[in-house]
Design an enzyme around this catalytic site. Structure first.
Site, short mmCIF file in Angstrom:
data_model
loop_
_atom_site.label_atom_id
_atom_site.label_comp_id
_atom_site.label_asym_id
_atom_site.label_seq_id
_atom_site.Cartn_x
_atom_site.Cartn_y
_atom_site.Cartn_z
N TYR A 94 97.57 -98.06 172.37
CA TYR A 94 97.04 -99.42 172.19
C TYR A 94 97.95 -100.30 171.34
O TYR A 94 97.50 -101.28 170.77
CB TYR A 94 95.63 -99.36 171.59
CG TYR A 94 94.56 -99.05 172.61
CD1 TYR A 94 94.24 -99.97 173.62
CD2 TYR A 94 93.85 -97.86 172.58
CE1 TYR A 94 93.26 -99.70 174.56
CE2 TYR A 94 92.86 -97.58 173.53
CZ TYR A 94 92.57 -98.52 174.51
OH TYR A 94 91.60 -98.26 175.44
N ASN A 131 83.05 -99.23 175.23
CA ASN A 131 82.70 -99.87 176.50
C ASN A 131 83.00 -99.00 177.72
O ASN A 131 83.27 -99.49 178.81
CB ASN A 131 83.34 -101.26 176.61
CG ASN A 131 84.86 -101.23 176.56
OD1 ASN A 131 85.45 -100.16 176.43
ND2 ASN A 131 85.47 -102.38 176.68
N HIS A 136 88.35 -97.74 180.57
CA HIS A 136 89.54 -98.59 180.51
C HIS A 136 90.01 -98.89 181.93
O HIS A 136 89.86 -98.05 182.82
CB HIS A 136 90.65 -97.83 179.77
CG HIS A 136 92.01 -98.47 179.86
ND1 HIS A 136 92.40 -99.48 179.01
CD2 HIS A 136 93.06 -98.23 180.69
CE1 HIS A 136 93.64 -99.84 179.34
NE2 HIS A 136 94.06 -99.11 180.35
N GLU A 172 101.01 -96.78 181.56
CA GLU A 172 99.87 -96.02 181.03
C GLU A 172 99.71 -94.68 181.75
O GLU A 172 99.38 -93.67 181.13
CB GLU A 172 98.60 -96.88 181.12
CG GLU A 172 98.67 -98.08 180.17
CD GLU A 172 97.57 -99.10 180.35
OE1 GLU A 172 97.56 -100.09 179.60
OE2 GLU A 172 96.71 -98.93 181.24
P1 IDP Z 1 89.94 -104.59 178.27
O1 IDP Z 1 89.71 -103.10 177.97
O2 IDP Z 1 88.76 -105.19 178.98
O3 IDP Z 1 91.25 -104.85 178.98
P2 IDP Z 1 91.22 -105.55 175.84
O4 IDP Z 1 91.15 -106.95 175.34
O5 IDP Z 1 92.51 -105.08 176.46
O6 IDP Z 1 89.99 -105.33 176.85
O7 IDP Z 1 90.84 -104.61 174.61
C1 IDP Z 1 91.11 -103.22 174.66
C2 IDP Z 1 89.90 -102.48 174.13
O8 IDP Z 1 89.71 -102.83 172.76
C3 IDP Z 1 88.56 -102.86 174.79
O9 IDP Z 1 88.32 -102.19 176.01
C4 IDP Z 1 87.57 -102.44 173.72
O10 IDP Z 1 87.37 -101.02 173.68
C5 IDP Z 1 88.32 -102.87 172.44
N1 IDP Z 1 87.97 -104.24 172.03
C6 IDP Z 1 88.32 -105.40 172.64
N2 IDP Z 1 87.84 -106.48 171.97
C7 IDP Z 1 87.17 -105.97 170.91
C8 IDP Z 1 86.44 -106.58 169.84
O11 IDP Z 1 86.32 -107.81 169.73
N3 IDP Z 1 85.87 -105.72 168.93
C9 IDP Z 1 85.98 -104.36 169.01
N4 IDP Z 1 86.66 -103.76 170.00
C10 IDP Z 1 87.25 -104.54 170.95
MG MG Z 2 93.18 -104.45 178.31
#
Ligand code: IDP
Ligand code: MG
Length: 140
Positions: A51, A114, A117, A128
């Site tokens: 990350y 969530n 990925h 990746e």
């Molecule tokens: P994505 O997984 O939908 O592409 P990204 O912005 O790339 O989202 O963020 C990577 C991961 O970081 C997210 O899937 C989530 O697990 C975590 N994340 C993203 N935004 C937040 C936040 O505002 N608070 C806490 N964790 C976050």
């Molecule tokens: Mg992402």
């Protein structure tokens, strides 16, 4: 890696909650073929490397701790238009905003935990995939 492939990981919350079966079923029913799959626990350092693009974001440390807290299931998937179609299948980053029936709407706990990925470009999908799988494993 061909552009009809993308990379995914089932995240620790979903693996430990026993949702990997239904998530993989939804992925296959959506027309994705599994090219490579393994179950692995990252160290915090490895999660930090994966990350690295997010290292200036306020949630980076928490994300690395979370992603190394338990086993994950990385996979490489194949389908026409794989990257975009897979992002649609998983739904928005924040499950509160994820469309009905998407994987995150069904299985995610929070914006951080969530469930899954999905790579955001063909280029990142290849990077990746190579983080977790050898050239031989990706040769299928
Ligand atoms: P994505 O997984 O939908 O592409 P990204 O912005 O790339 O989202 O963020 C990577 C991961 O970081 C997210 O899937 C989530 O697990 C975590 N994340 C993203 N935004 C937040 C936040 O505002 N608070 C806490 N964790 C976050
Ligand atoms: Mg992402």
């Amino acid at each position: 890696m061909p552009t009809n492939r993308t990379f995914t990981m089932i995240k620790p919350d979903a693996v430990s909650d026993g949702f990997s079966g239904p998530i993989i079923q939804q992925i296959e029913e959506a027309g994705f073929k599994i090219i490579a799959l393994k179950k692995i626990k990252l160290s915090p350092e490895e999660a930090g490397k994966f990350y690295e693009v997010h290292k200036e974001r306020p949630f980076y440390q928490s994300l690395c701790d979370y992603m190394s807290s338990n086993d994950i299931i990385p996979m490489v998937l194949e389908k026409e238009n794989a990257m975009e179609d897979f992002r649609t299948l998983i739904g928005a980053t924040n499950p509160a905003n994820a469309a009905e029936g998407t994987i995150r709407q069904r299985f995610a706990k929070s914006i951080e935990a969530n469930a899954i990925h999905g790579s955001d470009s063909d280029e990142n999908a290849a990077i990746e995939a190579a983080f977790f799988f050898s050239e031989k494993e990706l040769k299928n």
